[in-house]
Design a protein around this motif. Structure first.
Motif, short mmCIF file in Angstrom:
data_model
loop_
_atom_site.label_atom_id
_atom_site.label_comp_id
_atom_site.label_asym_id
_atom_site.label_seq_id
_atom_site.Cartn_x
_atom_site.Cartn_y
_atom_site.Cartn_z
N ASN A 84 38.87 15.47 10.98
CA ASN A 84 38.60 15.23 12.40
C ASN A 84 39.59 14.19 12.95
OD1 ASN A 84 37.42 14.11 14.84
ND2 ASN A 84 35.58 15.28 14.28
N PRO A 85 40.37 14.53 14.02
CA PRO A 85 41.37 13.58 14.56
C PRO A 85 40.73 12.33 15.16
CG PRO A 85 41.13 15.53 15.99
CD PRO A 85 40.39 15.81 14.72
N GLN A 86 39.50 12.47 15.62
CA GLN A 86 38.83 11.31 16.20
C GLN A 86 38.58 10.24 15.13
OE1 GLN A 86 35.00 12.12 17.91
NE2 GLN A 86 35.11 10.37 19.32
N ILE A 87 38.19 10.68 13.94
CA ILE A 87 37.99 9.73 12.84
C ILE A 87 39.31 9.08 12.47
CG2 ILE A 87 37.30 9.53 10.41
CD1 ILE A 87 34.97 10.05 12.23
N LYS A 88 40.36 9.88 12.49
CA LYS A 88 41.68 9.33 12.17
C LYS A 88 42.09 8.27 13.20
CE LYS A 88 46.43 10.76 11.20
NZ LYS A 88 47.38 11.90 11.17
N GLU A 89 41.80 8.56 14.47
CA GLU A 89 42.12 7.61 15.53
C GLU A 89 41.30 6.33 15.37
OE1 GLU A 89 41.86 7.32 20.43
OE2 GLU A 89 41.59 9.25 19.40
N TYR A 90 40.02 6.50 15.04
CA TYR A 90 39.18 5.31 14.79
C TYR A 90 39.75 4.48 13.65
CZ TYR A 90 35.43 7.08 17.81
OH TYR A 90 34.68 7.51 18.89
N ASN B 266 42.94 2.63 14.88
CA ASN B 266 42.59 1.53 15.79
C ASN B 266 41.91 0.39 15.05
OD1 ASN B 266 43.65 2.93 17.96
ND2 ASN B 266 41.67 3.80 18.59
N LYS C 276 32.82 4.99 14.85
CA LYS C 276 33.33 5.74 13.70
C LYS C 276 32.19 6.21 12.81
CE LYS C 276 36.03 5.13 9.48
NZ LYS C 276 36.81 4.18 8.66
N ALA D 237 30.30 8.99 14.41
CA ALA D 237 31.06 10.25 14.30
C ALA D 237 30.98 10.81 12.89
CB ALA D 237 32.52 10.01 14.71
#
Length: 431
Positions: free
Chosen positions: A338-344, A347, A394, A397
């Motif tokens: 999941n790209p959102q987890i990667k972004e979290y 960050n 995170k 998610a």
């Protein structure tokens, strides 16, 4: 003695021909019943072969013998079956049951199981020679095997009981020896005398243990020999029925059921000194089970030939399940990327690096730099709060992803179970 006299001409020259008596003087014919009425005192000359009809007597003896056997009056049963065999030596039931009755009367020293074994084999030979590969012969073979196996297991159980008796008796003797030694020791004050009594008592205990082991081993071996005879009869039946076509399946399925019972009730308890017996059992059981599986496979193949549309439907469903499982697995694996987890993660890492950097700056500030310190502390606090919020997002998610994964796993497991059920339906259809 009584003579036959023709009532027409008075001649006593009668000859039995074609089941009737014929007067040689006048040619008058008489049935057996009529001939009895013609008898007079004196000597009768009968030419030809006279056959005595003892069917009724034989039938009565069989009934009485069977009743005696079922009532466990084995001595009477053996005698009655012996009488039957004198008249009809190839009566399979009498051959079998006479041998069984003799063994049921056996002793611990001589159980006569070999007599029963020979009787069963001879009876099977008689039946197979008269009516090979018929339902009647199969029924007799199975019935006879069941009777012999029950007899052999009964003797095996008897020897097991003898083992228990020997152990109980040895325990009593051991308790008496120990009590005698204690009583004797209480009167012995001399050290050498006590030592001598102790050595004597220990020797007696050792002798007792050796005797007990020898006796129990003998009974264990005899019990195992009884069970081994059952396996030998299984081999005998296999060889005898190897060429059968119509009834072989029935016989083999019966043997498998019998071996299952023996394994469950006896061999599963691991009889002492029974390693060789278990090994032989496993080999024989495997061969019997292999034959039974062949019959199962033939029946299943025939069934699906007659229900081809049902089989095609099941095959199609099975073939459709695997691609569906693969698709769900791929979608589930994508959730982990999941790209959102990667972004979290990125960050969070950046924030933590900034926080550490500012903490280092705070540490390096001089004692009097109060304003700068306060500013850095405020920034660190805000960044830490942001870091914690980011981690909470995170975690939230990740939980959502795990929940979605579980949903996929449930679907995948359900499909796998369905596939197993369908494959099982193909192997074991409800015929």
């Amino acid at each position: 003695m009584k003579q036959l006299v023709c009532e027409m001409c008075g001649s006593n020259d009668l000859i039995k021909q074609d089941g009737v008596f014929v007067c040689q003087s006048c040619g008058c014919k008489y049935t057996v019943e009529e001939a009895r009425k013609l008898m007079v005192e004196g000597t009768v000359e009968v030419k030809g072969t006279v056959k005595v009809d003892n069917t009724e007597e034989l039938s009565n003896n069989l009934i009485n013998a069977k009743r005696a056997f079922e009532d466990k009056r084995y001595k009477d049963a053996e005698r009655l079956y012996s009488e039957i065999l004198r008249v009809e030596p190839d009566n399979a039931e009498a051959v079998l049951c006479q041998g069984l009755a003799k063994s049921w009367q056996g002793t611990i020293a001589n159980n006569e199981l070999d007599v029963a074994e020979r009787a069963y084999r001879r009876a099977v030979e008689i039946v197979v020679n008269k009516n090979p590969d018929t339902q009647e012969s199969a029924a007799f073979i199975n019935h006879g095997f069941s009777e012999f196996a029950s007899l052999a297991m009964a003797w095996s159980s008897t020897y097991s009981s003898k083992v228990s008796e020997v152990i109980d008796r040895a325990t009593e003797r051991q308790n008496r020896l120990e009590a005698d030694f204690k009583r004797q020791a209480s009167y012995l004050h001399d050290r050498d005398a006590f030592k001598h009594a102790q050595e004597l008592a220990l020797q007696q205990l050792e002798n007792l243990q050796n005797e007990t082991k020898k006796e129990t081993d003998t009974y264990f071996d005899r019990g195992n020999q009884c069970l081994n005879r059952i396996l030998l009869e299984v081999k005998f039946v296999q060889v005898k029925c190897d060429e059968f076509i119509e009834t072989k399946e029935r016989i083999y399925r019966f043997l498998k059921a019998a071996l299952d019972t023996i394994n469950k009730n006896i061999l599963s308890k691991k009889p002492v000194n029974g390693e060789a017996l278990q090994k032989d059992f496993d080999v024989i059981y495997a061969s019997i089970n292999k034959e039974c599986r062949k019959y199962d496979e033939k029946k299943v193949a025939k069934y699906w030939e007659e229900h081809i549309e049902d089989k095609q439907r099941i095959d199609q469903e099975i073939n459709s399940i695997e691609p569906h499982i693969n698709k769900l697995t791929e979608e589930m694996e994508k959730l982990s990327m999941n790209p959102q987890i990667k972004e979290y993660d990125e960050n969070s890492t950046s924030l933590m690096a900034t926080i550490n950097e500012k903490k280092a700056q705070l540490k390096n500030l001089g004692f009097f730099k109060l304003k700068e310190k306060k500013q850095l502390e405020s920034e660190i606090y805000e960044l830490s709060h942001k870091y914690e919020s980011l981690n909470s997002l995170k975690l939230e998610a990740q939980n959502e992803i795990e929940f979605a994964k579980n949903e996929y796993l449930i679907q995948i497991e359900s499909l796998k179970n369905r596939k197993k059920q369908l494959e099982n339906d193909l192997l074991y259809p409800k015929m």
